[in-house]
Design a protein around this motif. Structure first.
Motif, PDB file in Angstrom:
ATOM      1  N   THR A 296       7.333   3.370  15.303  1.00 54.86           N
ATOM      2  CA  THR A 296       6.591   2.618  14.296  1.00 54.86           C
ATOM      3  C   THR A 296       7.478   2.401  13.078  1.00 54.86           C
ATOM      4  O   THR A 296       8.135   3.327  12.603  1.00 54.86           O
ATOM      5  N   SER A 297       7.489   1.186  12.561  1.00 59.20           N
ATOM      6  CA  SER A 297       8.320   0.885  11.402  1.00 59.20           C
ATOM      7  C   SER A 297       7.792   1.605  10.173  1.00 59.20           C
ATOM      8  O   SER A 297       6.604   1.947  10.085  1.00 59.20           O
ATOM      9  N   LEU A 298       8.674   1.816   9.207  1.00 60.04           N
ATOM     10  CA  LEU A 298       8.249   2.416   7.947  1.00 60.04           C
ATOM     11  C   LEU A 298       7.186   1.550   7.281  1.00 60.04           C
ATOM     12  O   LEU A 298       6.202   2.057   6.732  1.00 60.04           O
ATOM     13  N   PHE A 299       7.354   0.234   7.345  1.00 57.87           N
ATOM     14  CA  PHE A 299       6.379  -0.671   6.740  1.00 57.87           C
ATOM     15  C   PHE A 299       4.995  -0.476   7.346  1.00 57.87           C
ATOM     16  O   PHE A 299       3.999  -0.376   6.624  1.00 57.87           O
TER      17      PHE A 299
ATOM     18  N   ALA B  10      -0.586   1.565   6.981  1.00 56.65           N
ATOM     19  CA  ALA B  10      -1.622   2.438   7.536  1.00 56.65           C
ATOM     20  C   ALA B  10      -2.067   3.486   6.522  1.00 56.65           C
ATOM     21  O   ALA B  10      -3.251   3.858   6.474  1.00 56.65           O
ATOM     22  N   ALA B  11      -1.147   3.949   5.692  1.00 61.84           N
ATOM     23  CA  ALA B  11      -1.484   4.955   4.688  1.00 61.84           C
ATOM     24  C   ALA B  11      -2.252   4.370   3.512  1.00 61.84           C
ATOM     25  O   ALA B  11      -2.825   5.123   2.711  1.00 61.84           O
ATOM     26  N   ASN B  12      -2.254   3.038   3.415  1.00 61.75           N
ATOM     27  CA  ASN B  12      -2.939   2.357   2.315  1.00 61.75           C
ATOM     28  C   ASN B  12      -3.806   1.226   2.863  1.00 61.75           C
ATOM     29  O   ASN B  12      -3.853   0.127   2.295  1.00 61.75           O
ATOM     30  N   ALA B  13      -4.489   1.503   3.964  1.00 63.30           N
ATOM     31  CA  ALA B  13      -5.187   0.463   4.718  1.00 63.30           C
ATOM     32  C   ALA B  13      -6.207  -0.307   3.891  1.00 63.30           C
ATOM     33  O   ALA B  13      -6.266  -1.543   3.940  1.00 63.30           O
ATOM     34  N   SER B  14      -7.025   0.383   3.114  1.00 66.60           N
ATOM     35  CA  SER B  14      -8.075  -0.307   2.372  1.00 66.60           C
ATOM     36  C   SER B  14      -7.493  -1.163   1.255  1.00 66.60           C
ATOM     37  O   SER B  14      -7.945  -2.296   1.037  1.00 66.60           O
TER      38      SER B  14
ATOM     39  N   HIS C 253      15.041  -4.056   7.227  1.00 67.29           N
ATOM     40  CA  HIS C 253      15.891  -3.518   6.160  1.00 67.29           C
ATOM     41  C   HIS C 253      15.314  -2.222   5.593  1.00 67.29           C
ATOM     42  O   HIS C 253      16.064  -1.291   5.268  1.00 67.29           O
ATOM     43  N   LEU C 254      13.980  -2.147   5.491  1.00 68.45           N
ATOM     44  CA  LEU C 254      13.362  -0.898   5.046  1.00 68.45           C
ATOM     45  C   LEU C 254      13.736   0.257   5.970  1.00 68.45           C
ATOM     46  O   LEU C 254      14.068   1.358   5.512  1.00 68.45           O
ATOM     47  N   ASP C 255      13.682   0.002   7.268  1.00 73.24           N
ATOM     48  CA  ASP C 255      14.038   1.049   8.229  1.00 73.24           C
ATOM     49  C   ASP C 255      15.508   1.429   8.112  1.00 73.24           C
ATOM     50  O   ASP C 255      15.869   2.608   8.218  1.00 73.24           O
ATOM     51  N   GLU C 256      16.355   0.438   7.880  1.00 72.33           N
ATOM     52  CA  GLU C 256      17.784   0.716   7.725  1.00 72.33           C
ATOM     53  C   GLU C 256      18.047   1.550   6.480  1.00 72.33           C
ATOM     54  O   GLU C 256      18.861   2.479   6.498  1.00 72.33           O
TER      55      GLU C 256
END
Length: 222
Positions: free
Chosen positions: A3-6, A11-15, A183-186
């Motif tokens: 799963t990508s960081l994005f 998912a951690a800020n779904a609402s 790029h976030l994952d990198e």
């Protein structure tokens, strides 16, 4: 599949992410009912927003740990300063907004709040913090554009906001968003432990809420 960081941040800020990407401002763009005054205010503030985002990308050059990271940030900076700002003024002109008036406008509070938050995130943290704070804008617009384009009539010639939706649902912008996710994952590499992720998630959540406030700003001016 990893799963990508994005995706983890969303998912951690779904609402908050749902409120931002389905805000009444963008929903009414899809059906063409957004009041013109709200969109015009948004356009002016978005230009001022770009000025500060150029500074954020300049900061990303400074924060880059490698030449590759510095060059990637410089590419984003160049795209804003050499292309996007001029194109934005042309688009403003199509909505009856004179370039001189746009350039002389003052920032509304939600514009200042969001852009300075992003810059502060970069100053206080590292290049990953900065790009996580940028992500709701850079990637979020692609998510919004893609979804709006699936709504019947959103891209119809009679919808005054069809061009905006077309731009952010375009293959070119979707690829830009995919590159930003990659790029976030990198940037993260294998360094994102539980504590670090929690801090990034809070940063992403606040940036997402500030993006929603940016939409609301236009409606509040009616």
């Amino acid at each position: 599949m990893t799963t990508s960081l994005f995706d983890r941040l969303v998912a951690a800020n779904a609402s908050d992410w749902e409120r931002y990407t389905t805000h009444a401002f963008v929903q009414s763009m899809a059906d063409g009912t957004l009041p013109v005054a709200a969109f015009r205010h948004y356009l002016v503030q978005d230009y001022l927003f770009l000025i500060q985002f150029a500074r954020a990308y300049a900061l990303a050059v400074f924060k880059g740990r490698t030449l590759a990271e510095m060059r990637a940030a410089q590419k984003g900076l160049s795209a804003i300063l050499d292309m996007e700002m001029d194109l934005h003024l042309v688009y403003c002109g199509e909505w009856g907004l004179e370039a001189a008036d746009v350039e002389a406008a003052e920032e509304d509070m939600p514009t200042t709040a969001y852009t300075r938050f992003v810059i502060d995130a970069g100053l206080a943290g590292d290049i990953l913090d900065l790009h996580v704070a940028l992500a709701p804008c850079v990637i979020g617009y692609a998510v919004i554009g893609k979804r709006l384009a699936t709504i019947p009539g959103a891209l119809a010639p009679g919808n005054p906001y069809a061009r905006w939706i077309s731009e952010y649902s375009s293959a070119a912008y979707q690829e830009l968003a995919v590159s930003a996710i990659r790029h976030l994952d990198e940037l993260a590499g294998s360094e994102v432990g539980a504590g670090r992720f929690d801090r990034l998630a809070r940063l992403f959540g606040q940036a997402t809420r500030l993006e929603a406030a940016f939409w609301q700003m236009g409606l509040d001016k009616l």
